[in-house]
Design a protein around this motif. Structure first.
Motif, mmCIF file in Angstrom:
data_model
loop_
_atom_site.group_PDB
_atom_site.id
_atom_site.type_symbol
_atom_site.label_atom_id
_atom_site.label_comp_id
_atom_site.label_asym_id
_atom_site.label_seq_id
_atom_site.Cartn_x
_atom_site.Cartn_y
_atom_site.Cartn_z
ATOM 1 N N ASP A 49 0.851 -1.192 0.000
ATOM 2 C CA ASP A 49 0.000 0.000 0.000
ATOM 3 C C ASP A 49 0.885 1.240 0.000
ATOM 4 N N ARG A 50 1.051 1.870 -1.148
ATOM 5 C CA ARG A 50 1.980 2.993 -1.264
ATOM 6 C C ARG A 50 1.603 4.143 -0.330
ATOM 7 N N ALA A 57 6.679 6.224 6.444
ATOM 8 C CA ALA A 57 7.966 6.825 6.084
ATOM 9 C C ALA A 57 8.034 8.277 6.540
ATOM 10 N N SER A 58 6.946 9.009 6.393
ATOM 11 C CA SER A 58 6.904 10.410 6.826
ATOM 12 C C SER A 58 7.122 10.515 8.325
ATOM 13 N N TRP A 59 6.559 9.570 9.084
ATOM 14 C CA TRP A 59 6.754 9.585 10.541
ATOM 15 C C TRP A 59 8.226 9.397 10.887
ATOM 16 N N PHE A 60 8.891 8.449 10.237
ATOM 17 C CA PHE A 60 10.306 8.210 10.526
ATOM 18 C C PHE A 60 11.170 9.409 10.132
ATOM 19 N N ALA A 113 11.654 -0.195 1.627
ATOM 20 C CA ALA A 113 12.885 0.491 2.020
ATOM 21 C C ALA A 113 13.225 1.642 1.080
ATOM 22 N N GLU A 114 12.567 1.715 -0.057
ATOM 23 C CA GLU A 114 12.750 2.866 -0.941
ATOM 24 C C GLU A 114 12.226 4.132 -0.279
ATOM 25 N N GLN A 115 11.302 3.982 0.682
ATOM 26 C CA GLN A 115 10.757 5.135 1.398
ATOM 27 C C GLN A 115 11.094 5.126 2.886
#
Length: 282
Positions: A49-50, A57-60, A113-115
């Motif tokens: 789910d992109r 990813a935004s949180w990290f 892992a790309e994001q």
């Protein structure tokens, strides 16, 4: 005592029955976790789910927290989820089609892992049905080589986990790494798995694996089955665990990997994980 600089971590496995969201991540960090291991299961963390991956990813990116990944072990087509489902994805399955299916699913998870800046992925080699043989050795070499080649360009290190069956004992994992010349592949030592019948105990596991241990899954049991209890709720001698960790030259990431209980709230997980870290650090 834990060495300075070692990273305290919590696995999202504790929330496995729920869809992973940033509130869960906040709860784990509130306990003192500096690293979060995301357990890859589509009903929990849907790595295909992109939009969902982008949110995590935004949180990290907004928090000073590291990320690691546990490979998917459950079939994506299971349907309605319950805690009674058994692992269905096996990288060293005797059937080639099932090995390919498992490999493809792990690679799909790794694409996240790309994001998300995953530092490592934990692999499980085999299930309780697999025994140690030349064939399982060869299949393990092939699985690690393929995943390692896929993960490396993404900046993800490969780790193999000790498991409560013949293929992934400490001795056999070292044999796999030696034969494959996998000098950059580390080991994730699961304390609960080493406390089961015939596995030799946690003290022996640390002695055998030594500096190959890059991550430790912290969980307890009563020496009979893999329960994933909080440290102190079972029969493991945690002084031996902390001594084993302290003997490792480069302090490993130590991950509370605790069984999911539907009645546990995020606040209760924070409280229990905080207590576990405090106890282990004494």
């Amino acid at each position: 005592m834990f060495k300075m600089g070692m990273k305290q971590a919590v696995s999202s496995y504790v929330f496995l029955l729920q869809r992973l969201h940033v509130g869960h991540l906040d709860a784990m960090v509130a306990s003192g976790a500096q690293t979060i291991e995301i357990f890859a299961a589509r009903h929990h963390f849907d790595y295909t789910d992109r939009g969902g991956v982008k949110e995590i990813a935004s949180w990290f990116r907004s928090n000073d927290v590291r990320a690691t990944l546990h490979q998917p072990i459950f079939d994506a087509n299971t349907g309605e989820w319950s805690r009674h489902h058994q692992p269905a994805l096996n990288l060293i399955d005797v059937e080639k089609s099932r090995r390919i299916n498992a490999m493809d699913e792990v690679k799909r998870a790794l694409e996240a892992a790309e994001q998300i800046p995953f530092e490592s992925i934990v692999l499980n080699l085999g299930t309780s049905n697999d025994t140690w043989s030349e064939r399982t050795l060869d299949l393990s070499l092939t699985a690690i080589e393929h995943i390692k080649a896929f993960a490396h360009p993404l900046g993800v290190k490969t780790l193999v986990e000790t498991s409560p069956h013949e293929v992934a004992t400490p001795d056999h994992l070292l044999e796999i790494l030696r034969v494959g010349h996998f000098d950059t592949v580390g080991v994730c030592l699961d304390t609960g798995h080493m406390n089961l019948p015939g596995r030799g105990g946690v003290e022996a596991a640390f002695a055998i694996l030594g500096d190959r241990v890059k991550e430790v899954h912290l969980n307890d049991n009563h020496g009979e089955k893999d329960e994933h209890c909080w440290p102190g709720e079972g029969t493991i001698d945690w002084k031996l665990v902390t001594a084993g960790i302290a003997a490792i030259t480069n302090p490993p990431i130590c991950v509370l990997e605790i069984a999911y209980e539907p009645e546990l709230t995020s606040a209760e997980v924070t409280k229990l994980a905080t207590k576990a870290f405090e106890t282990l650090n004494k």
